[in-house]
Design an enzyme around this catalytic site. Structure first.
Site, PDB file in Angstrom:
ATOM      1  N   SER A  79      27.956  39.804  67.604  1.00 29.75           N
ATOM      2  CA  SER A  79      28.747  38.866  68.385  1.00 29.75           C
ATOM      3  C   SER A  79      27.813  37.825  68.981  1.00 29.75           C
ATOM      4  O   SER A  79      26.598  37.883  68.783  1.00 29.75           O
ATOM      5  CB  SER A  79      29.477  39.606  69.502  1.00 29.75           C
ATOM      6  OG  SER A  79      28.522  40.026  70.465  1.00 29.75           O
ATOM      7  N   LYS A  80      28.402  36.904  69.738  1.00 31.49           N
ATOM      8  CA  LYS A  80      27.614  35.815  70.329  1.00 31.49           C
ATOM      9  C   LYS A  80      26.438  36.350  71.137  1.00 31.49           C
ATOM     10  O   LYS A  80      25.404  35.711  71.256  1.00 31.49           O
ATOM     11  CB  LYS A  80      28.502  34.977  71.241  1.00 31.49           C
ATOM     12  CG  LYS A  80      29.491  34.151  70.455  1.00 31.49           C
ATOM     13  CD  LYS A  80      29.919  32.920  71.236  1.00 31.49           C
ATOM     14  CE  LYS A  80      30.862  32.070  70.425  1.00 31.49           C
ATOM     15  NZ  LYS A  80      32.263  32.291  70.742  1.00 31.49           N
ATOM     16  N   ARG A  81      26.654  37.518  71.713  1.00 34.16           N
ATOM     17  CA  ARG A  81      25.620  38.160  72.514  1.00 34.16           C
ATOM     18  C   ARG A  81      24.303  38.311  71.714  1.00 34.16           C
ATOM     19  O   ARG A  81      23.221  38.327  72.272  1.00 34.16           O
ATOM     20  CB  ARG A  81      26.145  39.549  72.889  1.00 34.16           C
ATOM     21  CG  ARG A  81      25.622  40.161  74.122  1.00 34.16           C
ATOM     22  CD  ARG A  81      26.584  41.251  74.594  1.00 34.16           C
ATOM     23  NE  ARG A  81      27.021  42.160  73.537  1.00 34.16           N
ATOM     24  CZ  ARG A  81      26.280  43.129  73.021  1.00 34.16           C
ATOM     25  NH1 ARG A  81      25.055  43.329  73.464  1.00 34.16           N
ATOM     26  NH2 ARG A  81      26.751  43.919  72.079  1.00 34.16           N
ATOM     27  N   GLY A 102      23.076  36.259  69.635  1.00 35.25           N
ATOM     28  CA  GLY A 102      22.481  34.983  69.239  1.00 35.25           C
ATOM     29  C   GLY A 102      23.509  34.137  68.513  1.00 35.25           C
ATOM     30  O   GLY A 102      24.705  34.420  68.569  1.00 35.25           O
TER      31      GLY A 102
END
Ligand code: GLU
Length: 483
Positions: free
Chosen positions: A253-255, A257
């Protein structure tokens, strides 16, 4: 052998992500490996979340990665249109067929009624599914409900006693019991088909032989198989490729990167590095090889070597690969790609200087947005105001060291390249009777004002003989030596 026809069918609800790009790549590689066809179809039936902007982003990201399609949006083809909202009459036709053959029925339940049903099932600890209220309405009841002004959706009648076995090319045999499935909607009350229905109609009409897609769609597959059977169509082969996890083993996920292809493009990743990296997310060539050109991938890719276990997104590996490609591409190409980053950072090198500077700086970066960090030394004279640098220049051997390089340069022509610079620098410590560090660090500081940065042998050819002499003189002046 039958021609292989594969497709990438993105929903344009956001930019092209790593996972979507990997699905597209696997399909494309399969088509290219076996001389088949690759089709791009836009699944935009979610009217609220779909946008033209996302569609554009997806298509331009695919093209940037170097993927081309034989049929599909933009390029056309004999099985179009390739955008689902332009295919509504086709879905209507097959929905009618299912209705007439008794496989589908109109459902008049409202959103509120369905919510109440769901809550009741949850409260009773039952499996949540459509309970079949409209399955056996009489014609009179239908008329009455229509008179109430209800617009029906169309539901598919799931045979409760079936077990659907999907022979997945990656996951093996996977069985699904129809008993808990519940009749599912194939056309919503606004006339728009649902994903499961539209995908079957399209894959059939477009002659798709292999459906290669993300694992998250495996659970949709039994519904799709039921639809193929009810419509009397051959079921294609399925291959569901594993999830992509972050290094912490949680779903990517965006977490973790950047997740969209355009973010990587903007940071100065090369398309061939991403393609190489994406290909290895769940597939392996069966050797230890990590650097694979697209030609090698096209020659080697096969579903047999796609792994069942989740793929782990390793940014360090991507960075390593990208750095590798940056260093191994023609310097002219990298210079051209690096120029916008340099301009944005305020540098305006001419062609020759750009090439020289990039030839050096590329040895130190993982992606092109990092290039400006390594070029300052070539554009600005050193100021020697960094305390660490001043300390180095204050060492007692420094005047001798600076003088020695000056003498060496005086006795030679232009420093043509890194090899010539190495030759020139090599003997200095011995000539001076000093250890390498006592020689090279002061020279670096004298020439750049910094204790870290590009290798000396990389610096000299870019600064040139005159430029190097000028900076040596500046350093000498800074430590109070005058000729
Ligand atoms: N539109 C679906 C998605 O973007 C495609 C699923 C499929 O390939 O069948 O997830």
């Amino acid at each position: 052998m039958r021609e292989i026809r594969v497709r990438f069918a993105p929903s344009p609800t956001g930019p092209l992500h790593i996972g979507g790009a990997r699905s597209a790549l696997f399909n494309w590689l399969m088509a290219r490996r076996y001389g088949g066809k690759f089709i791009v179809r836009i699944e935009d039936t979610d009217l609220e979340r779909s946008s033209k902007e996302s569609e554009k982003n997806i298509l331009s990201s695919l093209r940037w990665l170097g993927l081309d399609w034989d049929e599909g949006v933009d390029v056309g083809g004999p099985n179009g249109p390739y955008r689902q909202t332009e295919r509504l009459p086709l879905y209507e036709r097959y929905a009618r067929q299912l209705l007439e053959s008794g496989w589908a029925y109109p459902c008049y339940c409202t959103e509120e009624e369905l919510t109440a049903q769901r809550q009741a099932q949850l409260a009773a600890g039952e499996m949540v599914r459509y309970a079949g209220r409209c399955r056996s309405l009489t014609p009179q009841e239908r008329v009455r409900l229509e008179r109430e002004g209800r617009r029906p959706a169309l539901r598919f009648k799931v045979p409760e006693d079936r077990v659907i076995t999907v022979r997945d090319r990656v996951r093996g045999e996977v069985s699904f019991d129809c008993a808990g499935m519940g009749d599912f909607i194939i056309v919503k009350s606004d006339g728009i088909p649902t994903y499961n229905f539209a995908v079957v109609v399209d894959d059939h009409l477009m002659g798709i032989t292999h459906v290669v897609r993300a694992e998250e769609h495996l659970s949709n597959t039994p519904r799709q198989v039921l639809l193929y059977e009810a419509l009397g169509w051959e079921v294609p082969e399925f291959a569901h490729i594993s999830l992509i996890l972050g290094k912490d083993r949680a779903k990517m996920s965006k977490r973790h990167g950047a997740t969209s292809i355009d973010q990587y493009r903007e940071r100065g990743y090369l398309p061939e590095a991403l393609v190489n990296f994406l290909a290895l997310l769940g597939w392996s060539p069966g050797t230890e090889e990590e650097v694979l050109t697209v030609e090698q991938l096209k020659a080697q890719f096969s579903l047999e070597r796609v792994t069942k276990s989740p793929a782990v997104f390793d940014l360090e590996k991507l960075n390593w690969l990208n750095g590798y490609y940056i260093r191994h591409s023609p310097v002219e190409r990298i210079a051209e790609l690096a120029l916008p980053y340099l301009r944005r950072a305020g540098y305006a090198p001419g062609e020759e200087k750009l090439r020289l500077v990039v030839a050096v700086a590329r040895n130190y970066v993982e992606y092109l947005a990092q290039i400006p960090q390594y070029v300052d030394v070539f554009f600005n004279d050193p100021g020697y105001d960094d305390p660490e640098a001043r300390e180095v220049l204050a060492q007692e051997q420094v005047p001798r060291v600076l003088g020695a390089l000056r003498d060496k340069l005086a006795g030679t022509g232009e420093v043509a390249d890194a090899a010539a610079a190495k030759e020139l620098l090599k003997k200095l410590p011995k000539d001076l009777g000093l250890g390498g560090k006592k020689v090279y660090l002061p020279l670096r500081v004298a020439l750049t004002g910094k204790t870290k940065g590009p290798e000396l042998h990389d610096l000299l050819p870019v600064l040139g003989k005159e430029g190097t002499l000028a900076r040596l003189a500046k350093a000498e002046a800074a430590i109070g030596i005058t000729d």
